[in-house]
Write a protein that holds these residues in place. Structure first.
Motif, PDB file in Angstrom:
ATOM      1  N   HIS A  12       0.642 -55.819  -6.090  1.00  0.00           N
ATOM      2  CA  HIS A  12       0.599 -54.443  -6.717  1.00  0.00           C
ATOM      3  C   HIS A  12      -0.608 -53.657  -5.831  1.00  0.00           C
ATOM      4  O   HIS A  12      -1.661 -53.338  -6.103  1.00  0.00           O
ATOM      5  CB  HIS A  12      -0.574 -55.108  -8.099  1.00  0.00           C
ATOM      6  CG  HIS A  12       0.085 -56.090  -8.785  1.00  0.00           C
ATOM      7  ND1 HIS A  12       1.343 -55.931  -9.694  1.00  0.00           N
ATOM      8  CD2 HIS A  12       0.054 -57.482  -8.795  1.00  0.00           C
ATOM      9  CE1 HIS A  12       1.561 -56.839 -10.391  1.00  0.00           C
ATOM     10  NE2 HIS A  12       1.016 -57.829  -9.626  1.00  0.00           N
ATOM     11  N   GLU A  14      -0.812 -50.603  -6.063  1.00  0.00           N
ATOM     12  CA  GLU A  14      -1.253 -49.446  -7.133  1.00  0.00           C
ATOM     13  C   GLU A  14      -2.556 -49.820  -7.504  1.00  0.00           C
ATOM     14  O   GLU A  14      -3.476 -48.896  -7.890  1.00  0.00           O
ATOM     15  CB  GLU A  14      -0.404 -49.153  -8.323  1.00  0.00           C
ATOM     16  CG  GLU A  14      -0.503 -50.267  -9.319  1.00  0.00           C
ATOM     17  CD  GLU A  14       0.459 -51.711  -9.091  1.00  0.00           C
ATOM     18  OE1 GLU A  14       0.524 -52.151 -10.042  1.00  0.00           O
ATOM     19  OE2 GLU A  14       1.108 -51.389  -8.192  1.00  0.00           O
ATOM     20  N   VAL A  17      -5.173 -48.469  -4.805  1.00  0.00           N
ATOM     21  CA  VAL A  17      -5.224 -47.074  -4.904  1.00  0.00           C
ATOM     22  C   VAL A  17      -6.076 -46.741  -5.882  1.00  0.00           C
ATOM     23  O   VAL A  17      -7.070 -45.854  -5.767  1.00  0.00           O
ATOM     24  CB  VAL A  17      -3.952 -46.345  -5.034  1.00  0.00           C
ATOM     25  CG1 VAL A  17      -3.917 -44.851  -5.478  1.00  0.00           C
ATOM     26  CG2 VAL A  17      -3.059 -46.587  -3.665  1.00  0.00           C
ATOM     27  N   THR A  47      -4.838 -49.467 -17.162  1.00  0.00           N
ATOM     28  CA  THR A  47      -3.768 -49.947 -17.000  1.00  0.00           C
ATOM     29  C   THR A  47      -3.274 -50.408 -18.512  1.00  0.00           C
ATOM     30  O   THR A  47      -2.062 -50.236 -18.943  1.00  0.00           O
ATOM     31  CB  THR A  47      -3.461 -51.151 -16.170  1.00  0.00           C
ATOM     32  OG1 THR A  47      -4.527 -51.892 -16.475  1.00  0.00           O
ATOM     33  CG2 THR A  47      -3.516 -50.654 -14.613  1.00  0.00           C
TER      34      THR A  47
END
Length: 103
Positions: A12, A14, A17, A47
């Motif tokens: 993951h 992301e 980031v 999320t």
């Protein structure tokens, strides 16, 4: 736990980031220190609520690993997150952790 974090981080990217960007956003607001767990809570909000990913989970125990990754990636901001010596691997980054936890 470190192995689990590495697997999660690779699966993951992301999240790293989002963690990095949220940390810089907090810094831009003038904070000199902040909690990595608070950053993870913000990522959870993003999320699950903003992206609608209700099944996505982030382990709370990953917060110190993301904090250390941030310090390693951006040493000029070392100490932004307060970390402790890792009991499982006291020799790993012990010097940094002592400096950070006392500052």
């Amino acid at each position: 736990m470190a192995h689990n974090f590495q697997e999660f981080d690779q699966a993951h990217p992301e999240i790293w980031v989002l963690f990095r960007n949220a940390t810089f956003q907090v810094m831009e607001r003038g904070f000199r220190n902040y909690g990595a767990k608070s950053i993870l809570e913000r990522i959870r909000w993003h999320t699950s609520i903003e992206q609608g990913r209700r099944d996505f989970k982030i382990n709370n125990n990953y917060a110190p690993f993301y904090a250390r990754k941030f310090h390693h990636s951006y040493p000029e901001f070392g100490g932004f997150f307060r970390t402790r010596i890792q009991k499982a691997h006291p020799e790993s980054s012990q010097e940094e952790d002592q400096r950070v936890s006392s500052g």
